[in-house]
Design a protein around this motif. Sequence first.
Motif, PDB file in Angstrom:
ATOM      1  N   ILE A   1       8.541   0.089  -0.924  1.00  0.00           N
ATOM      2  CA  ILE A   1       7.093   0.153  -1.148  1.00  0.00           C
ATOM      3  C   ILE A   1       6.491  -1.249  -1.139  1.00  0.00           C
ATOM      4  O   ILE A   1       5.435  -1.496  -0.539  1.00  0.00           O
ATOM      5  CB  ILE A   1       6.775   0.883  -2.472  1.00  0.00           C
ATOM      6  CG1 ILE A   1       7.105   2.378  -2.335  1.00  0.00           C
ATOM      7  CG2 ILE A   1       5.318   0.706  -2.865  1.00  0.00           C
ATOM      8  CD1 ILE A   1       7.186   3.106  -3.656  1.00  0.00           C
ATOM      9  N   VAL A   2       7.164  -2.197  -1.810  1.00  0.00           N
ATOM     10  CA  VAL A   2       6.690  -3.588  -1.848  1.00  0.00           C
ATOM     11  C   VAL A   2       6.671  -4.185  -0.440  1.00  0.00           C
ATOM     12  O   VAL A   2       5.702  -4.854  -0.049  1.00  0.00           O
ATOM     13  CB  VAL A   2       7.581  -4.435  -2.792  1.00  0.00           C
ATOM     14  CG1 VAL A   2       7.260  -5.925  -2.638  1.00  0.00           C
ATOM     15  CG2 VAL A   2       7.387  -4.003  -4.242  1.00  0.00           C
ATOM     16  N   LEU A   3       7.729  -3.934   0.337  1.00  0.00           N
ATOM     17  CA  LEU A   3       7.779  -4.435   1.716  1.00  0.00           C
ATOM     18  C   LEU A   3       6.658  -3.832   2.560  1.00  0.00           C
ATOM     19  O   LEU A   3       6.003  -4.538   3.340  1.00  0.00           O
ATOM     20  CB  LEU A   3       9.140  -4.109   2.338  1.00  0.00           C
ATOM     21  CG  LEU A   3      10.346  -4.877   1.787  1.00  0.00           C
ATOM     22  CD1 LEU A   3      11.636  -4.332   2.382  1.00  0.00           C
ATOM     23  CD2 LEU A   3      10.211  -6.374   2.088  1.00  0.00           C
ATOM     24  N   PHE A   4       6.431  -2.523   2.399  1.00  0.00           N
ATOM     25  CA  PHE A   4       5.371  -1.851   3.163  1.00  0.00           C
ATOM     26  C   PHE A   4       3.998  -2.397   2.789  1.00  0.00           C
ATOM     27  O   PHE A   4       3.170  -2.693   3.660  1.00  0.00           O
ATOM     28  CB  PHE A   4       5.430  -0.344   2.905  1.00  0.00           C
ATOM     29  CG  PHE A   4       4.227   0.407   3.392  1.00  0.00           C
ATOM     30  CD1 PHE A   4       3.974   0.547   4.751  1.00  0.00           C
ATOM     31  CD2 PHE A   4       3.329   0.952   2.481  1.00  0.00           C
ATOM     32  CE1 PHE A   4       2.851   1.236   5.199  1.00  0.00           C
ATOM     33  CE2 PHE A   4       2.207   1.636   2.922  1.00  0.00           C
ATOM     34  CZ  PHE A   4       1.963   1.780   4.278  1.00  0.00           C
ATOM     35  N   ARG A   5       3.755  -2.540   1.481  1.00  0.00           N
ATOM     36  CA  ARG A   5       2.456  -3.044   1.020  1.00  0.00           C
ATOM     37  C   ARG A   5       2.238  -4.489   1.464  1.00  0.00           C
ATOM     38  O   ARG A   5       1.111  -4.878   1.818  1.00  0.00           O
ATOM     39  CB  ARG A   5       2.385  -2.945  -0.504  1.00  0.00           C
ATOM     40  CG  ARG A   5       2.392  -1.513  -1.041  1.00  0.00           C
ATOM     41  CD  ARG A   5       1.047  -0.862  -0.863  1.00  0.00           C
ATOM     42  NE  ARG A   5       0.987   0.430  -1.523  1.00  0.00           N
ATOM     43  CZ  ARG A   5      -0.124   1.117  -1.726  1.00  0.00           C
ATOM     44  NH1 ARG A   5      -1.279   0.630  -1.301  1.00  0.00           N
ATOM     45  NH2 ARG A   5      -0.111   2.297  -2.313  1.00  0.00           N
TER      46      ARG A   5
ATOM     47  N   HIS B   1       3.549  -5.962   4.144  1.00  0.00           N
ATOM     48  CA  HIS B   1       3.261  -5.906   5.587  1.00  0.00           C
ATOM     49  C   HIS B   1       1.819  -5.477   5.834  1.00  0.00           C
ATOM     50  O   HIS B   1       1.119  -6.054   6.677  1.00  0.00           O
ATOM     51  CB  HIS B   1       4.232  -4.931   6.258  1.00  0.00           C
ATOM     52  CG  HIS B   1       3.889  -4.621   7.685  1.00  0.00           C
ATOM     53  ND1 HIS B   1       4.084  -5.530   8.725  1.00  0.00           N
ATOM     54  CD2 HIS B   1       3.340  -3.508   8.256  1.00  0.00           C
ATOM     55  CE1 HIS B   1       3.670  -4.990   9.855  1.00  0.00           C
ATOM     56  NE2 HIS B   1       3.220  -3.770   9.604  1.00  0.00           N
ATOM     57  N   GLN B   2       1.383  -4.482   5.068  1.00  0.00           N
ATOM     58  CA  GLN B   2       0.013  -3.979   5.216  1.00  0.00           C
ATOM     59  C   GLN B   2      -1.005  -5.062   4.854  1.00  0.00           C
ATOM     60  O   GLN B   2      -2.029  -5.230   5.540  1.00  0.00           O
ATOM     61  CB  GLN B   2      -0.156  -2.754   4.312  1.00  0.00           C
ATOM     62  CG  GLN B   2      -1.285  -1.824   4.680  1.00  0.00           C
ATOM     63  CD  GLN B   2      -1.318  -0.619   3.775  1.00  0.00           C
ATOM     64  OE1 GLN B   2      -1.134  -0.717   2.564  1.00  0.00           O
ATOM     65  NE2 GLN B   2      -1.547   0.545   4.350  1.00  0.00           N
ATOM     66  N   TYR B   3      -0.711  -5.801   3.787  1.00  0.00           N
ATOM     67  CA  TYR B   3      -1.625  -6.850   3.305  1.00  0.00           C
ATOM     68  C   TYR B   3      -1.775  -7.965   4.341  1.00  0.00           C
ATOM     69  O   TYR B   3      -2.887  -8.379   4.676  1.00  0.00           O
ATOM     70  CB  TYR B   3      -1.091  -7.416   1.984  1.00  0.00           C
ATOM     71  CG  TYR B   3      -1.871  -8.601   1.457  1.00  0.00           C
ATOM     72  CD1 TYR B   3      -3.100  -8.421   0.814  1.00  0.00           C
ATOM     73  CD2 TYR B   3      -1.379  -9.898   1.605  1.00  0.00           C
ATOM     74  CE1 TYR B   3      -3.815  -9.508   0.337  1.00  0.00           C
ATOM     75  CE2 TYR B   3      -2.079 -10.988   1.126  1.00  0.00           C
ATOM     76  CZ  TYR B   3      -3.295 -10.788   0.502  1.00  0.00           C
ATOM     77  OH  TYR B   3      -4.014 -11.856   0.027  1.00  0.00           O
ATOM     78  N   PHE B   4      -0.647  -8.458   4.878  1.00  0.00           N
ATOM     79  CA  PHE B   4      -0.703  -9.552   5.840  1.00  0.00           C
ATOM     80  C   PHE B   4      -1.306  -9.102   7.166  1.00  0.00           C
ATOM     81  O   PHE B   4      -2.013  -9.869   7.828  1.00  0.00           O
ATOM     82  CB  PHE B   4       0.699 -10.131   6.056  1.00  0.00           C
ATOM     83  CG  PHE B   4       1.197 -10.926   4.884  1.00  0.00           C
ATOM     84  CD1 PHE B   4       0.545 -12.081   4.478  1.00  0.00           C
ATOM     85  CD2 PHE B   4       2.308 -10.507   4.168  1.00  0.00           C
ATOM     86  CE1 PHE B   4       0.990 -12.817   3.395  1.00  0.00           C
ATOM     87  CE2 PHE B   4       2.767 -11.231   3.074  1.00  0.00           C
ATOM     88  CZ  PHE B   4       2.105 -12.387   2.685  1.00  0.00           C
ATOM     89  N   THR B   5      -1.050  -7.851   7.554  1.00  0.00           N
ATOM     90  CA  THR B   5      -1.656  -7.320   8.781  1.00  0.00           C
ATOM     91  C   THR B   5      -3.170  -7.222   8.636  1.00  0.00           C
ATOM     92  O   THR B   5      -3.925  -7.567   9.557  1.00  0.00           O
ATOM     93  CB  THR B   5      -1.086  -5.927   9.101  1.00  0.00           C
ATOM     94  OG1 THR B   5       0.332  -6.003   9.169  1.00  0.00           O
ATOM     95  CG2 THR B   5      -1.615  -5.401  10.423  1.00  0.00           C
TER      96      THR B   5
END
Length: 352
Positions: A318-322, A324-328
């Motif tokens: 979840i942390v990795l997904f969030r 990635h979403q934040y930087f994108t």
Amino acid sequence: MEDTIDYTLDLFSDPDLWGNESFSFNASAANTSFVPVMPPVINKSVNLILIIVLTITMVSMGCTMEVAKIKDHILKPKGVLIAVISQYGVMPLTAFCLAKVFQLTEIPAVIVLICGCCPGGTLSNILALAMQGDMNLSIVMTSCSTLLALGMMPLLLYIYSQGYANLQDLVPYMDIMKSLVMILVPCGIGILLNYYRPQYSKIITRSGIIMLLLAVVVVCALVTVGVGGSILNVLAPRLMAVSSLMPLIGYSFGYIISSLFRLAQKERRTVAMETGCQNVQLCVTILKLAFPQELIGPLFLFPFVFGVMQIIEAVVLIVLFRSHQYFTRNKKETYKPTETEEKPEKSSDVAV
């Protein structure tokens, strides 16, 4: 019964079970009579709490299921079918392969298999929400896997137990069936309550979550007092390795399989969470009710270890997904102003 007890004592004292580790049972050298791992009063209390809490939890889970949404996914079953195949295909096979790779003997192997054959639980819905998944698919998948457990769990246990010489006689099929029926009835009651009295659904669901959290604390305290140092047996390296790898493989293959069938990104994340996340409280209750204490010992605690590992690994994902979403998102936002600055220049040129 004496033969069973003698076999059990030999099984748990076998140094080949965990390598150099061995189970320390409270049996005297002169007398092989079995002394329970937990005092009878604590054992009965834990059983009663597990039954009550699981009943309330299953009612609250049923209250999250909407007949209309279930009907929609049944009419368009592609996502649900892929999810169910992942749930009952990947996890039982993973449990069997890991039991073979780490050379677990009969009792630990059957416990790992039961954990692998369990349906998805309510925790998977929370994890799917955190991963911004398809919540309708998540709830329907949990519903379908729970209802299918009545037939799939005994069938899968029968199939995979053929890989062990003595495992067929150790799987209590009838007791598992009774436990599943007892668990599915409250789930059905929850579905009916949500259909006829939807105004009470949120209250029941919240109460179920609170009861579950309190029960985990109480059960852990009782087990720690009752089992004592024997709890370290569940933390043996081979079982820790199995409990770490099972959810990770489930999350990975759930995503891969749904990607192969070209499901949407939200659905892929949902299937991944639902595949790797098992119904731990159901597994613990089945192990406590279906197996005698002298046979299973402290190993009924294995699902708790598995549950902790599946939460830790899900949180990492979840942390990795969030992240990635934040930087994108930040990249898109820094790119947008340049587009807006160019537009007025073009319009002014046209005006001139």
